[in-house]
Design an enzyme around this catalytic site. Structure first.
Site, PDB file in Angstrom:
ATOM      1  CB  SER A 261       8.105 -40.287   7.820  1.00 20.52           C
ATOM      2  OG  SER A 261       8.462 -39.601   8.990  1.00 20.52           O
TER       3      SER A 261
ATOM      4  CD  GLU B 137      -0.312  -1.745   2.912  1.00 26.08           C
ATOM      5  OE1 GLU B 137      -0.930  -2.107   3.930  1.00 26.08           O
ATOM      6  OE2 GLU B 137       0.358  -2.511   2.205  1.00 26.08           O
TER       7      GLU B 137
END
Length: 371
Positions: free
Chosen positions: A312, A59
């Site tokens: 895993s 911005e």
């Protein structure tokens, strides 16, 4: 504006802000990627995106570009403006002083330091605020940051490429190439956008990968190897990259020191990092690894295999998103299964994948979903 339905034009400005934000994917961590578009009288007078941590936020770049034309304009932004001091001052306060009349935001900031405070500053300054425009697009854009900032561990995506019958390699171990060129190009784009890529030691020993990003203008992610026995060859390409400090070998802390001391010194002499971590079921435990990666500012991790590492990660429930490529090829029963060792004995215990999306990727199919 706060109660009105967004127009198609307003959505188009937010989608443009999303496209701007994505340009910086992988370059702002641990900050979010944010895009902004400033519109006055139906014309874009400023736009920008947060390019790197410590640099101007989106911005602010848009305001600087607009100059005096910012007065009376509407800001379209993917994320709530920040309200706290970090490396830069609060953007919400700068907007409150800028003379803009309205802000249209995709989503509120999940950061507990902000979480609505930015919008309050804007409203107190008399600025109209509308939120939730293109919210689903903005949330997907910021899914990694949202997890990181609320749970302090990285967002994890598991990527695998398999044949139609679910094999990631032939019986000989050969896997080049299962997926097509377009799919492999997409993986390089992910490497460019994500902070770290992770594989197991078996993949390193079998394929000797570089795990670099090979697209024009791309940047290399951190390379993480799960290597409980510290078996990685010192000649591996991973240890011979131009930025060796971005290679992390994660091994088990209780490995006998006499066996690993010389290997650790040799790896570190090549510039790579060796992390000795707790074990779980004889392998490097995922949660301590993720916590340590987060402490390094790593917001997102791309797991690229192999089969044991995938199993895993799924067993320890650290995977947020899956991306599975399926190539139009068949290997048969003696090929290597894409996920090995889950030991799920009942369908009722199967891992459910939600929010499925299926699309073509060249001659392959890409299926993505969330866990």
């Amino acid at each position: 504006m706060a109660d009105s339905r967004p127009s198609d034009r307003e959505r188009s400005y937010l989608r443009l802000a999303c496209r701007l934000a994505r340009k910086a994917a992988g370059r702002t961590s641990p900050n979010p990627i944010v895009g902004a578009v400033l519109v006055r009288g139906g014309r874009i007078v400023g736009s920008g995106y947060h390019k790197f941590a410590g640099g101007d936020h989106a911005e602010i770049i848009a305001l600087k570009q607009a100059g005096a034309r910012a007065k009376g304009a509407t800001l379209y932004i993917t994320l709530e403006p920040c309200s706290h001091y970090g490396r830069t001052p609060p953007c919400a306060e700068a907007l409150a002083r800028s003379g803009i009349k309205a802000v249209v935001a995709g989503m509120s900031d999940p950061n507990p330091l902000v979480a609505g405070r930015g919008f309050k500053i804007l409203r107190r300054a008399g600025i109209e605020v509308q939120t939730g425009v293109c919210e689903s697009e903005c949330r997907e854009l910021l899914e990694a940051f949202s997890k990181f900032i609320t749970r302090r561990v990285p967002f994890v995506m598991l990527k695998l490429a398999a044949t139609l019958d679910g094999k990631i390699a032939a019986a000989s171990g050969d896997s080049k190439w299962i997926s097509g060129a377009q799919s492999r190009k997409l993986v390089h784009r992910w490497r460019n956008e994500m902070d770290a890529v992770l594989v197991g030691a078996a993949t390193v020993c079998a394929d000797n990968p570089q795990l670099t990003c090979r697209i024009a203008g791309g940047r290399d992610p951190y390379r993480v190897v799960l290597d409980g026995r510290l078996s990685i060859p010192l000649t591996s390409q991973l240890l011979r990259q131009k930025n060796p400090q971005k290679t992390i070998i994660a091994t088990i802390a209780k490995t006998p020191a006499a066996k690993v001391r010389a290997k650790v010194r040799a790896i570190e002499a090549l510039g790579a990092q060796v992390w000795r971590l707790p074990a779980r079921e004889g392998q490097v435990a995922w949660q301590p690894l993720l916590i340590k990666l987060a402490a390094q500012g790593i917001v997102s991790v791309l797991i690229e295999g192999g089969a044991a590492v995938a199993a895993s990660a799924l067993k320890q429930k650290i995977v947020d998103k899956v991306a599975f490529f399926y190539a139009p090829k068949i290997i048969g029963g003696d090929g290597l299964a894409m996920i090995d060792g889950l030991a799920i004995g009942k369908m009722a215990r199967a891992i459910e994948v939600k929010r499925l999306n299926l699309r073509k990727s060249g001659n392959d199919f890409l299926m993505t979903g969330y866990l």
